[in-house]
Every structure is written in structure tokens, then in C-alpha cells.
Design an enzyme around this catalytic site. Structure first.
Site, mmCIF file in Angstrom:
data_model
loop_
_atom_site.group_PDB
_atom_site.id
_atom_site.type_symbol
_atom_site.label_atom_id
_atom_site.label_comp_id
_atom_site.label_asym_id
_atom_site.label_seq_id
_atom_site.Cartn_x
_atom_site.Cartn_y
_atom_site.Cartn_z
ATOM 1 N N ALA A 157 0.933 -1.265 -0.037
ATOM 2 C CA ALA A 157 -0.100 0.009 -0.039
ATOM 3 C C ALA A 157 0.867 1.234 0.072
ATOM 4 C CB ALA A 157 -1.033 -0.086 1.360
ATOM 5 N N TYR A 181 -5.202 4.972 -3.222
ATOM 6 C CA TYR A 181 -6.156 5.921 -2.397
ATOM 7 C C TYR A 181 -5.657 7.547 -2.397
ATOM 8 C CZ TYR A 181 -8.298 7.933 1.796
ATOM 9 O OH TYR A 181 -9.059 8.727 2.770
ATOM 10 N N THR A 183 -4.322 9.420 -0.572
ATOM 11 C CA THR A 183 -3.094 9.913 0.043
ATOM 12 C C THR A 183 -1.889 9.270 -0.504
ATOM 13 O OG1 THR A 183 -3.334 8.546 1.592
ATOM 14 C CG2 THR A 183 -4.406 10.760 2.234
ATOM 15 N N LYS A 184 -2.101 8.258 -1.442
ATOM 16 C CA LYS A 184 -0.924 7.452 -1.776
ATOM 17 C C LYS A 184 -0.099 8.212 -2.830
ATOM 18 C CE LYS A 184 -1.817 4.082 0.954
ATOM 19 N NZ LYS A 184 -2.933 4.501 1.836
ATOM 20 N N ASN A 185 0.886 7.559 -3.474
ATOM 21 C CA ASN A 185 1.896 8.040 -4.391
ATOM 22 C C ASN A 185 1.382 7.927 -5.712
ATOM 23 O OD1 ASN A 185 3.458 8.127 -1.999
ATOM 24 N ND2 ASN A 185 5.363 6.622 -2.897
#
Length: 386
Positions: A157, A181, A183-185
Site C-alpha cells: 500500500a 487511495y 493520499t498514496k503515491n
């Protein structure tokens, strides 16, 4: 003091993604369709995997991985307690039992020595989590798995760009699971991916992801002609939409550009916060690539007059959004009640849980944003230093 609140993990969305989403809207193909297939192929190539299945979350990928590996009632799965609860929840959803394992204090990744102590005849798999984007010691994980004939499902994740000894995270074990999601990279709003080199696992995940039907919706309604479906398993509604894939297609193209920006922010934090009463992230191990997903600052509470939670509130007053990654799984009420866990059972994870703070780390951050974060942290910790 900032005038505008700096949202933690705010994603950078650029015009190509917006145009691609608008194209999907104009073409009225919103659900699982050709753009999902295009995104799967691009991600598969990026990772060098044989198969990639786009899903609506990393949680879905982890859950379906358990089912694809025939993990169920009576089985046990080793899970680090220093992770988001989804990693353990999916084991419970499969009918198996998660067996929590302490982490290494420096890396925050699963402690393989402790993991081996928890293995029983019921242990069927291990889920290493590449915490904050730092690769687990995959040599040790794979050696343990081989010794006890365990399946390996990598929770990636935080680890889209992560590499270990020249090999990409998610390609070591039986299945690798990723999150997109917001907020992910790599961002698709909500979304995830499962990758594998095993055709049987890939087919089962793909079928289970869409009600257990034998044909994709986009294939059933394409110009190839209508195709009847048959339900092979009692599946789930875990598929990704074209609207989400429209974002991912273009985000993936800029994955290294964004990685370089986060690396620069990471280095700035390390340089400017090193003299404060904190523990900075451990140095990056040789021959690995850190994904720079989370900058986890650990407060040296022995040298401060405040707790971590007071610090969080102080940062909010300075209009800086922060996160906590994580409160260890065994500290949550459900797991304490069901498995009789208590504070002290996992000393390293407890120590981290009381001190950890994640600072904003996004390619969207301006140099001024980064300076505001540094100024706020410095001001608070200087004020409350013993």
C-alpha cells in the site's frame, strides 16, 4: 502562521487526468471498461509482473489474495501489528486468524525473528508490509516462507516505487497488493491492484472481484457481441471503474517525477529537523529504493513536556495537517477484546505508536509549504523541550 490549512496527503491532480475523466464521461463508459484494462497493462509492465488486476482498494486486493490462496477457517496468517488494520481485517474476512507480530524499532517492518516464534502447524501465510515505503528484508521473509512452506502476500500500500536488491516490491511473493487511495503515491481516488505471476491466482482474483462472474462487464457489453455470464464463485463487488483508471493511467506516467519531488522534501526534513528532540527515519538501506510515501517523525518524549497527541493538536493550530501511521493493531478495541492483546505484548510497536507523527509529504507541496511545516515543528518542539 499560515492563512490556509495545509491538508495532509493532498494529491496532485494535473490536466491530463482531468481530460481523461471528462473523456470517460462524454463516452458514457463509467464502470469497468477499456481504461481499466489499459491501466492494468501499464501497471503490469511497470512492475514486470505477468498479471495485474485492478480493484477498488488495496483491502480488496488483500482479501481476494487470501481467497485465491485458499486461506480460510482453521488457518493462521502472520501479520505485523505495525500496519493499518485492513491487513489483519482481511484475514478475519477470509475466516482465518491473524497472528500479530512485533516490528523492528528502526525499520518499523515486521521482525522476522519474532515471526518465526509465532509459527504453528496452522500457519499458512505471511503478509509483510513495506512500512512507509521502506522495503522489508525480503531475503529473510522468503527464507522463512520456504522453511515453513508459507504463502507470501506483500502489502505494498505504501510501496509502489519500492525496490529491494534491484527487484520491485510486490514481485517477491505469491501476490502483491497496492493502494491508489487519495493520499498514496499514485492516486485514483479509491482503488487498488493485485499483481502475480500465477495464472490461477490471477483468474480467481479477477472473477471474485466482480460477483464471481465468468466474464467482465465491459466484455459483455462491447461491440464484440453480447456474452452471457456464469457465476462460478459467490464473489464480491471489488472492481475498479474507468473513471478511476482514467486518473491512474496518467499518474503512473509521472510516478518517477513525483518520487523525485518527495525525495527532495524528505531530504529537507531530514536536514532541518535533525537537531530537534526527535528520531528521524532510519537511513535507507543499501541496494534498496524507498518509496518516500510517509515521513514518520518519532518524538523523543523523554526530552519533551508534551505527548505526541498534544503535538498533533499544536500542529493543527499551526494549520498543518498531520497523520499517525500507525496506532498498532493490537491496541485497537476489537483486537484487544477478541484476542486478549494488551499494551506491552509488542514493545517495539507500542513504543512507535506513542511517538509517531507523519508530516506532509506530497509532490503537491511547494517549497513554502515545506518551510511552513519545518517552522511549525521547530516552534512547537522548541517551546515544549525540557
Amino acid at each position: 502562521m499560515r492563512k490556509k490549512f495545509l491538508t495532509f496527503g493532498s494529491p496532485l491532480i494535473e490536466q491530463p487526468e482531468i481530460d481523461e475523466v471528462v473523456d470517460s464521461l462524454k463516452n458514457s463508459w463509467l464502470g469497468t471498461g477499456p481504461k481499466v484494462k489499459k491501466f492494468e497493462e501499464a501497471f503490469r509492465e511497470y512492475k514486470g509482473a505477468q498479471y495485474a488486476i485492478a480493484l477498488n482498494s488495496c483491502t480488496a486486493a488483500l482479501h481476494l489474495s487470501m481467497l485465491a490462496l485458499d486461506i480460510g477457517p482453521g488457518d493462521e496468517v502472520l501479520v505485523p501489528t505495525m500496519t493499518f488494520v485492513a491487513t489483519a481485517n482481511v484475514v478475519i474476512h477470509s475466516g482465518a486468524t491473524p497472528v500479530l507480530v512485533d516490528c523492528e524499532r528502526t525499520s518499523m517492518n515486521i521482525d522476522i525473528v519474532e515471526a518465526e516464534k509465532k509459527i504453528t502447524k496452522k500457519t499458512k501465510a505471511i503478509i509483510p508490509v513495506h512500512m512507509a515505503g521502506r522495503s522489508c528484508n525480503m531475503d529473510a521473509v522468503l527464507a522463512l516462507a520456504k522453511k515453513y512452506n508459507l504463502k507470501v502476500v506483500e502489502d505494498c500500500a505504501h510501496a509502489i516505487e519500492t525496490e529491494y536488491h534491484g527487484k520491485k516490491a510486490g514481485t517477491f511473493g505469491d501476490i502483491g497488493c497496492f493502494s491508489f487511495y487519495s493520499t498514496k503515491n499514485l492516486v485514483t481516488g479509491e482503488g487498488g491492484m493485485a499483481i502475480t505471476d500465477n495464472n490461477e491466482y490471477a483468474n480467481k482474483i479477477k472473477i471474485l472481484a466482480l460477483h464471481g462472474m465468468s466474464a467482465d462487464a465491459w466484455k459483455r457489453f462491447s461491440d464484440e457481441g453480447y456474452k452471457h455470464y456464469q457465476v462460478i464463485y459467490p464473489g464480491y463487488k471489488y472492481n475498479m471503474m474507468d473513471l478511476q483508471a482514467a486518473l491512474g493511467i496518467h499518474q503512473l506516467k509521472r510516478i518517477n517525477k513525483y518520487w523525485l519531488r518527495r525525495q527532495k522534501v524528505w531530504n529537507t526534513y531530514n536536514k532541518k529537523l535533525k537537531d530537534l528532540p526527535v528520531f528521524l527515519p532510519a537511513p535507507i538501506e543499501l541496494n534498496t529504493r524507498h518509496a518516500y510515501h510517509l515521513f514518520t517523525l518519532l518524538l523523543d518524549t523523554d526530552k519533551l513536556k508534551i505527548t505526541r497527541d498534544v503535538f498533533l493538536n499544536e500542529m493543527t493550530k499551526h494549520k498543518i495537517g498531520v497523520g499517525v501511521h500507525f496506532i498498532a493493531i493490537h491496541q485497537h478495541p476489537y483486537y484487544k477484546k477478541r484476542f486478549n492483546y494488551k499494551k506491552g505484548d509488542f514493545p517495539n510497536a507500542d513504543w512507535i505508536s506513542d511517538r509517531t507523527v507523519s508530516l506532509p509529504l506530497s509532490p503537491k507541496l511547494t517549497n513554502e509549504d515545506v518551510e511552513d511545516v519545518v517552522e511549525a515543528v521547530t516552534s512547537i518542539l522548541t517551546k515544549y523541550a525540557k
